[in-house]
Design a protein around this motif. Sequence first.
Motif, PDB file in Angstrom:
ATOM      1  N   LEU A  99       0.819  -1.213   0.000  1.00 36.86           N
ATOM      2  CA  LEU A  99       0.000   0.000   0.000  1.00 36.86           C
ATOM      3  C   LEU A  99       0.847   1.254   0.000  1.00 36.86           C
ATOM      4  O   LEU A  99       0.331   2.355   0.068  1.00 36.86           O
ATOM      5  CB  LEU A  99      -0.916   0.004   1.220  1.00 36.86           C
ATOM      6  N   MET A 100       2.158   1.074  -0.040  1.00 31.58           N
ATOM      7  CA  MET A 100       2.996   2.266  -0.053  1.00 31.58           C
ATOM      8  C   MET A 100       3.065   2.839  -1.461  1.00 31.58           C
ATOM      9  O   MET A 100       2.937   2.112  -2.440  1.00 31.58           O
ATOM     10  CB  MET A 100       4.383   1.902   0.437  1.00 31.58           C
ATOM     11  N   PRO A 101       3.264   4.132  -1.538  1.00 34.01           N
ATOM     12  CA  PRO A 101       3.262   4.755  -2.876  1.00 34.01           C
ATOM     13  C   PRO A 101       4.415   4.288  -3.759  1.00 34.01           C
ATOM     14  O   PRO A 101       4.298   4.325  -4.978  1.00 34.01           O
ATOM     15  CB  PRO A 101       3.354   6.251  -2.582  1.00 34.01           C
ATOM     16  N   GLN A 102       5.492   3.834  -3.170  1.00 31.55           N
ATOM     17  CA  GLN A 102       6.618   3.366  -3.985  1.00 31.55           C
ATOM     18  C   GLN A 102       6.215   2.097  -4.738  1.00 31.55           C
ATOM     19  O   GLN A 102       5.448   1.296  -4.219  1.00 31.55           O
ATOM     20  CB  GLN A 102       7.836   3.046  -3.109  1.00 31.55           C
ATOM     21  N   PRO A 103       6.750   1.902  -5.956  1.00 35.62           N
ATOM     22  CA  PRO A 103       6.412   0.681  -6.697  1.00 35.62           C
ATOM     23  C   PRO A 103       6.813  -0.560  -5.905  1.00 35.62           C
ATOM     24  O   PRO A 103       7.853  -0.582  -5.248  1.00 35.62           O
ATOM     25  CB  PRO A 103       7.250   0.787  -7.975  1.00 35.62           C
ATOM     26  N   ALA A 104       5.952  -1.576  -5.992  1.00 42.62           N
ATOM     27  CA  ALA A 104       6.194  -2.783  -5.202  1.00 42.62           C
ATOM     28  C   ALA A 104       7.467  -3.488  -5.635  1.00 42.62           C
ATOM     29  O   ALA A 104       8.095  -4.188  -4.838  1.00 42.62           O
ATOM     30  CB  ALA A 104       4.999  -3.713  -5.316  1.00 42.62           C
ATOM     31  N   MET A 105       7.869  -3.278  -6.902  1.00 50.71           N
ATOM     32  CA  MET A 105       9.066  -4.005  -7.355  1.00 50.71           C
ATOM     33  C   MET A 105      10.330  -3.508  -6.641  1.00 50.71           C
ATOM     34  O   MET A 105      11.265  -4.275  -6.442  1.00 50.71           O
ATOM     35  CB  MET A 105       9.225  -3.937  -8.864  1.00 50.71           C
ATOM     36  N   LEU A 106      10.332  -2.250  -6.224  1.00 49.64           N
ATOM     37  CA  LEU A 106      11.487  -1.762  -5.466  1.00 49.64           C
ATOM     38  C   LEU A 106      11.542  -2.440  -4.100  1.00 49.64           C
ATOM     39  O   LEU A 106      12.611  -2.805  -3.616  1.00 49.64           O
ATOM     40  CB  LEU A 106      11.404  -0.240  -5.300  1.00 49.64           C
ATOM     41  N   MET A 107      10.351  -2.611  -3.530  1.00 51.75           N
ATOM     42  CA  MET A 107      10.271  -3.318  -2.256  1.00 51.75           C
ATOM     43  C   MET A 107      10.798  -4.748  -2.408  1.00 51.75           C
ATOM     44  O   MET A 107      11.561  -5.235  -1.574  1.00 51.75           O
ATOM     45  CB  MET A 107       8.811  -3.290  -1.812  1.00 51.75           C
ATOM     46  N   VAL A 108      10.393  -5.382  -3.518  1.00 50.00           N
ATOM     47  CA  VAL A 108      10.877  -6.743  -3.778  1.00 50.00           C
ATOM     48  C   VAL A 108      12.405  -6.740  -3.900  1.00 50.00           C
ATOM     49  O   VAL A 108      13.084  -7.616  -3.365  1.00 50.00           O
ATOM     50  CB  VAL A 108      10.234  -7.311  -5.063  1.00 50.00           C
ATOM     51  N   LEU A 109      12.923  -5.731  -4.582  1.00 50.25           N
ATOM     52  CA  LEU A 109      14.383  -5.669  -4.752  1.00 50.25           C
ATOM     53  C   LEU A 109      15.091  -5.579  -3.402  1.00 50.25           C
ATOM     54  O   LEU A 109      16.121  -6.223  -3.184  1.00 50.25           O
ATOM     55  CB  LEU A 109      14.757  -4.458  -5.610  1.00 50.25           C
ATOM     56  N   VAL A 110      14.526  -4.786  -2.488  1.00 45.93           N
ATOM     57  CA  VAL A 110      15.125  -4.691  -1.153  1.00 45.93           C
ATOM     58  C   VAL A 110      15.102  -6.044  -0.466  1.00 45.93           C
ATOM     59  O   VAL A 110      16.092  -6.499   0.112  1.00 45.93           O
ATOM     60  CB  VAL A 110      14.384  -3.630  -0.312  1.00 45.93           C
ATOM     61  N   LYS A 111      13.937  -6.713  -0.567  1.00 47.62           N
ATOM     62  CA  LYS A 111      13.804  -8.026   0.065  1.00 47.62           C
ATOM     63  C   LYS A 111      14.821  -9.011  -0.512  1.00 47.62           C
ATOM     64  O   LYS A 111      15.423  -9.806   0.207  1.00 47.62           O
ATOM     65  CB  LYS A 111      12.385  -8.560  -0.168  1.00 47.62           C
ATOM     66  N   VAL A 112      14.979  -8.953  -1.845  1.00 45.87           N
ATOM     67  CA  VAL A 112      15.923  -9.853  -2.501  1.00 45.87           C
ATOM     68  C   VAL A 112      17.342  -9.553  -2.036  1.00 45.87           C
ATOM     69  O   VAL A 112      18.127 -10.461  -1.745  1.00 45.87           O
ATOM     70  CB  VAL A 112      15.811  -9.718  -4.041  1.00 45.87           C
ATOM     71  N   LEU A 113      17.643  -8.277  -1.945  1.00 41.64           N
ATOM     72  CA  LEU A 113      18.979  -7.872  -1.499  1.00 41.64           C
ATOM     73  C   LEU A 113      19.261  -8.423  -0.105  1.00 41.64           C
ATOM     74  O   LEU A 113      20.339  -8.987   0.149  1.00 41.64           O
ATOM     75  CB  LEU A 113      19.078  -6.344  -1.512  1.00 41.64           C
ATOM     76  N   VAL A 114      18.267  -8.292   0.782  1.00 39.14           N
ATOM     77  CA  VAL A 114      18.466  -8.786   2.143  1.00 39.14           C
ATOM     78  C   VAL A 114      18.644 -10.307   2.129  1.00 39.14           C
ATOM     79  O   VAL A 114      19.533 -10.847   2.791  1.00 39.14           O
ATOM     80  CB  VAL A 114      17.283  -8.373   3.045  1.00 39.14           C
TER      81      VAL A 114
END
Lengths: 57, 226, 259, 220
Positions: free
Chosen positions: D83-98
């Motif tokens: 639900l955050m305004p940032q695109p979900a794919m960036l969130m996925v990228l962070v998760k992948v990085l972690v």
Amino acid sequence: MFFDDLSSFLAMGGHGQYVWLSYGLAALIVAINFIGPALTRKKIIKDIERQLRREQT
Amino acid sequence: MSRQNFHNLDASPNANGQLPMLSARGLLCERDERVLFCQLDFDLFAGDIVRIAGPNGAGKSSLMRILLGLSAGFEGQLFWHGQPMAEQIHDFRSQLLYLGHQLGVKGSLSAEENLAWFCPNARPDEIYAALQKVGLKGYEDLLTHALSAGQQRRVALARLFLADKPLWILDEPFTAIDKEGVSELEQVVIKHAQGGGLVILTTHHDLRVPVKTLMLGGQESEMPLC
Amino acid sequence: MWTRLKRLYHKMGSPKWFYQISTLCSKWCMAVGSVLMLTGVVWGLAFAPADYLQGNSFRIIYVHVPASLLSQSAYIMMAVAGLVGLVWKMKMSFVVAKVIAPIGASLAILSLLTGAIWGKPTWGTWWVWDARLTSMLILLFLYFGVIAIYNAIENDEMANKAAALLAIVGSINIPVIKYSVEWWNTLHQPATITLSKKPTMAPEMFIPLVLTIFGFYCWFAVWVFARARNEVLLKERRTKWVRALVQARQHKSQIGGDA
Amino acid sequence: MLIALLKRDLLLAFRSRGDLLNPLMFFMVVASLFPLAVSPDPALLGSIAAGVIWVGALLAALLSLDLMFKGDYEDGSLEQMLLMPQPAMLMVLVKVLVHWLVAGLPLAFIAPLLGLMLGLADGGFMPLILSLLLATPTLSLLGAIGAGLTVGLRKGGMLMPLLILPLYIPVLIFAASAVQAGVQGTSYLGHMAFLGAYLALTLVVAPLAAAAALRISLAR
């Protein structure tokens, strides 16, 4: 006709078992793909008929 | 066919001459081949406190998920400030604060750390102030799985004081909160609405707050002003 | 022009229209496919000359190659149907994608089995890690993944979307997988005993192959239509037109019983 | 926002250090099963070492994928992220990085040890580490798609290998043969180039697909 008679056709120059096994498997899978949906269709129609009868009574 | 045709919204302004903030036209929701609601139209204005009500299974949480854009299984259109939602999704999300049934509070983070990622722009002293407002003074550094259910919910509720978002969507915010906390929270909600915000909530509590009710589960949906 | 396209699109999305048109199409496909298959198989089995290297075992080609080709293109079709469903929200498209999965998997199995049987007289062993067999095996695994996701997710709409997404990701990967398997195979194969056909096949060997390939495609269409119609009936079983259809059948069979 | 998420996830990973060790221990156990199952003969082990280590790394990475979104799904944070305004794919990228930092990168550090235990020839160590560094991000990226698709499912853990392992095959082929090439003393630059290209491809496709998968999984 490439073969001289029926027995040589069946023997396939010694490779008969492989050729006929392959064609048999192909026939089997083709048959499954034809018969499977037909059976499902019958079952679905029977279910709908039963539902209709239940609603009529 | 669930293809959306974008019409322009034809909504009339309310008594104050405002245009609606969030509108719906012809919403239809199906679950397991059962129509939960259909032909649902509403206009919600800034300053409203709207309670989504109805018996269990009437589609309250489904409607909420549709409004949030988390559910794809619906027909009809949503409008944000009069524009089709699909074009305004970024603007909508950046103005939205959602408190769900599940809190999103991590047990192995402290209350402060939990809030720090929810509201990355908040300064530590603001976070401390917000935690104090929800009555968690002195619990800031404790890992939240050491807190009670009500206290964990208060951690999530502290977001209401931190983020400056006009639209609040709150799913059962009063669960596990004691009587005193409920009346404080009611005041917060009223203050937010008076300040030009829009609050949409579900609750089983009897609110001592002037609310509009969006009734689901009847044959037609009505929106009387209580 | 645009409105006509739009109307066609809406029609194609309508299950009733699909049901009617697919009944007609599948009859034609059945007729054409059966003729093609019959001529192709009889020609291939009895009239085509034997291969000068492999003898008569090469006749397996007339079932092996169509099955391989079809199972590969079926995966792409499934991915495209899924993409259409995801992007344009066309429900019939999801139905088509869903019914292709088991058919494609069965064809991949057929291709693997006939490939193995062909390998026995050619290579002297049932299985070699040949590039084509290996990539077909991986394709079968990809099909398994899609089928598994349909089985695992109970909500139909979610399952359709998830499977479509997986099929799309898989189809993007197919060229990479194929390339890597071929490269790996040339690296590890000690002696090159591939099934390399002569660069030009004799026409009397090649034409029946073309016939069976097209025949298989026609039959594939029949299978897809049959399963898709079942899905439509099941999904629309509460609608008027399905009930009318069933009642008409009932009526007809009663009259037939009396006569 | 994304930095806050990155901080939070690293902190969470650090708080549950025990879970971090599980894939590593699994990696070591799997690799040490092979000498027991095949033969302790160093020559034979040396010839299969590259493959064994890479299969072990693949399985270890797969094992930890289930946790990529699960915790956030269960407590509702995943909803908040979508639900955050940032695109979900960036969130996925962070998760992948972690995930890569806590589950992929450690494999690259422990792999030489396993190489020693399995008698990997000297020339194989450099390509082993390089290929792990270059290809474990691909494993995390592709895995995010599977994790996204199965996040809401009870039987998700069993389903994931079926969905994801076929996509891992190109990585396995090129990485293992890069090590093989290093052992034989030939150039492994081409293999690395392929692994890099595959990483670039997945870097473009996987976050998009995983974000779509998460939206599908959450739209109950």
